[in-house]
Design an enzyme around this catalytic site. Sequence first.
Site, PDB file in Angstrom:
ATOM      1  N   HIS A 497       0.640  -0.942   0.046  1.00  0.00           N
ATOM      2  CA  HIS A 497       0.178   0.339  -0.067  1.00  0.00           C
ATOM      3  C   HIS A 497       0.963   1.211   0.168  1.00  0.00           C
ATOM      4  O   HIS A 497       0.590   2.742  -0.942  1.00  0.00           O
ATOM      5  CB  HIS A 497      -0.839  -0.240   1.681  1.00  0.00           C
ATOM      6  CG  HIS A 497      -1.626   1.066   1.083  1.00  0.00           C
ATOM      7  ND1 HIS A 497      -3.073   1.568   1.307  1.00  0.00           N
ATOM      8  CD2 HIS A 497      -1.359   2.674   1.344  1.00  0.00           C
ATOM      9  CE1 HIS A 497      -3.747   1.735   1.774  1.00  0.00           C
ATOM     10  NE2 HIS A 497      -2.398   3.562   1.686  1.00  0.00           N
ATOM     11  N   GLU A 498       1.479   1.374   0.510  1.00  0.00           N
ATOM     12  CA  GLU A 498       2.235   2.354   1.118  1.00  0.00           C
ATOM     13  C   GLU A 498       3.469   2.606   0.112  1.00  0.00           C
ATOM     14  O   GLU A 498       4.032   3.702  -0.471  1.00  0.00           O
ATOM     15  CB  GLU A 498       3.613   1.954   2.323  1.00  0.00           C
ATOM     16  CG  GLU A 498       2.542   2.567   3.707  1.00  0.00           C
ATOM     17  CD  GLU A 498       1.660   3.890   3.769  1.00  0.00           C
ATOM     18  OE1 GLU A 498       1.627   4.717   3.060  1.00  0.00           O
ATOM     19  OE2 GLU A 498       0.726   3.698   4.216  1.00  0.00           O
ATOM     20  N   HIS A 501       1.636   4.368  -2.730  1.00  0.00           N
ATOM     21  CA  HIS A 501       2.046   5.756  -3.054  1.00  0.00           C
ATOM     22  C   HIS A 501       3.205   6.553  -2.712  1.00  0.00           C
ATOM     23  O   HIS A 501       3.160   7.942  -3.724  1.00  0.00           O
ATOM     24  CB  HIS A 501       1.960   5.954  -1.001  1.00  0.00           C
ATOM     25  CG  HIS A 501       0.286   6.531  -1.010  1.00  0.00           C
ATOM     26  ND1 HIS A 501      -1.153   6.869  -1.699  1.00  0.00           N
ATOM     27  CD2 HIS A 501      -0.694   5.684   0.520  1.00  0.00           C
ATOM     28  CE1 HIS A 501      -2.158   7.245  -0.135  1.00  0.00           C
ATOM     29  NE2 HIS A 501      -1.470   6.240   0.830  1.00  0.00           N
ATOM     30  N   HIS A 504       3.628   6.807  -7.105  1.00  0.00           N
ATOM     31  CA  HIS A 504       2.330   7.740  -7.052  1.00  0.00           C
ATOM     32  C   HIS A 504       3.464   9.503  -7.313  1.00  0.00           C
ATOM     33  O   HIS A 504       3.201   9.736  -8.106  1.00  0.00           O
ATOM     34  CB  HIS A 504       1.598   8.370  -6.209  1.00  0.00           C
ATOM     35  CG  HIS A 504      -0.015   9.056  -7.054  1.00  0.00           C
ATOM     36  ND1 HIS A 504      -0.677   9.109  -6.223  1.00  0.00           N
ATOM     37  CD2 HIS A 504       0.037   9.198  -7.664  1.00  0.00           C
ATOM     38  CE1 HIS A 504      -1.520   9.648  -6.767  1.00  0.00           C
ATOM     39  NE2 HIS A 504      -1.230   9.864  -7.785  1.00  0.00           N
TER      40      HIS A 504
HETATM   41 ZN   LIG Z   1      -3.032   5.822   1.869  1.00  0.00          ZN
END
Ligand SMILES: [Zn+2]
Length: 706
Positions: A497-498, A501, A504
Amino acid sequence: MRQFLLLSLAMVFAFSACQSPQKTETSVENPFFSKYDTPFNVPPFEQIKPEHYMPAIDKAMAEHKAEVDAIINNTEAPSFENTIVALDEAGKMLSEVMSVYYSLKSAHGTEGIMAIASEVGKKMSAHGDDISLNPALFERVKAVYEQKDALTLTGEQQMLLKDTYKGFVRSGVSLEEDEKVELRKINSRLSELYNSFSTNVLKETNNFKLVIENKADLAGLPESSVIGAAETANEMGMEGKWVFTTQKPSMLPFLSYADKRDLREQLYKGYFMRGNNGNEFDNKLIIEEIVNLRVKKANLLGYNNYADYVLEERMANTTDKVYGLLEELWARAIPVAKKELADMQKIIDREKGGFELASWDWWYYAEKVRQEKYNLDENEVRPYFELNNVRDGSFAVATKLWGLQFEEITTEFPKPHADAQVFKVTEADGTHKGILYMDWHPRATKKQGAWCGVFRKQHRENGDNVPPVVTIVCNFSKPVGDKPALLSFDEASTLFHEFGHGLHQLLSDCNYKGLAGTSVPRDFVELPSQVMENWAGDAEVMKEYARHYKTGEVIPDELVEKLKNSAHFNQGFATTEYLAAALLDMNYHTQTKEQKLDVNKFEEDYLAGIGLMPEIISRYKSTYFMHIFASSGYTAGYYSYIWSAVLDADAFEAFKETSLYDQATATSFRKNILERGGTVEAMEMYKNFRGREPKIEALLRQRGLD
Ligand SMILES: [Zn+2]
């Protein structure tokens, strides 16, 4: 549901009436005062001392103010370049200093850093207001905005113009002078309250310990948990004892396996009573004041309530849409959670427990159900999720999807904390994409949760690309005894998940800082992160990265099958506890009047009123709900995770409809979403990728709520 900290300073155009720094010895040697002499221009972390921040912030604010004054005093007519772009480029030093300060405050908040937090917060608030409430500056921005149809701007430039203009309006630039004075007071006080709230949570987290002296009290616990607790006791000078804390890697195994019910109760209460103990770290009065100040601020700015003010800029747009989604899911999740509860009560009754399940029993009996129903024991899984293997697994997915390469830098290199790992990220053709730090384990100076931030955002300077410097911070299970860090499956998903980011930020291909990377609506920002969790949990991918830490053996099919079968396990609980927090957040921020607020009563009455059973406690109780009370970050925005979950489940199906590593789909996701930052409207970006608006069905299937 991971905490995510945006370190963007896009909203911080500002200046202040601060004095220029005095020429002391400290200021001469201040590493922020000269160009960093470091590889990839990363901050020279080891040279930065707490005493360097204040002089650097003062100098950076003075520089920013001078740049803004130059924009205002420009004798040429306002243009996109001399006003909008100039504003985006202003405050470079301030971004550099603040990104280091804020990042370390969360990841390694030493005494020196925490001691100045309140002063820094107030200065930043005043500085931001000085810029965003400046009528002369706004006049120039407005002049450009009013010519927008006559100007030949790219889509990206139109977004920057619109965002800048709206940023001023939403900050209150059009208010009367006395109202502006009022607003500045509110902003300043809020920054102070956020800081106190967050300090109290950290103190309360560190203050509680469950100390065990009698070995029999450890019954049921896995060996790793016992060794970990002994190591924690040693660190605290309590040799021969065992210490459990409210940090998740310590608490969750205890709640899941400790046979002693009264001890589970003690530990869980230690966790959920944080900030609610009536001591000097109590957060209830702080919450009351924050909620009321936000109502006041919203009203001052012409909104009925604070949620209306916030949501105007979000993909969801209105409180009705947010409640619509949350209530639809709530109605589906509650019956599933009740069914889970009944299954667990059956076990208690069968074992002649003679009690009704309470909130501190949930993990313990859920674990029993998991073992009974799915024959899955989490301790059987952990050896296959060794931290570095999982990390490399996430890298391998990015390599297959987008050709990215990750090379660990093991030679001497500036790092935000000695424990952090650092990677050089490049394209398949060797083009440098950025630097990625990863800092994995809990420590007393670190906030709870996991997040991704930046020390520098990707942008272009005079046409040249400036690659980002990204940091991922987690609180994962530590190495214990002679074993490396072995993660739970949930922690492995959080890592992906991290990392999402991080991608991104790393893949951002934008011109302007204000729009780059994760500068997207809060309810869109969890799409790139949550979508990566799908790869973490996919059987095909798992077989590539989940290898036994000792033998290197690939995770057996049978175990993968069990994980797959148990995917819906406890989802009623997980969805319910999350939704309770999301709804509580909305309830606080749809209040339309200032009021005397009894925080405990407000929370209890509301959650009981919407049908939350007492066996489940909101994922965050008010007094440690950092997302909404430690900053304005996720205020009226905790729903964002589930809003983004609709998008990520639907987006991942685009891969499933083709293949997991389908190159055309991967390229489309990269070009239409990961590279775009906030240069295109969120829904447009999504439609450009998916060819249509998102549908909720994929999410319902994923969670077994259909
Ligand atoms: Zn998040």
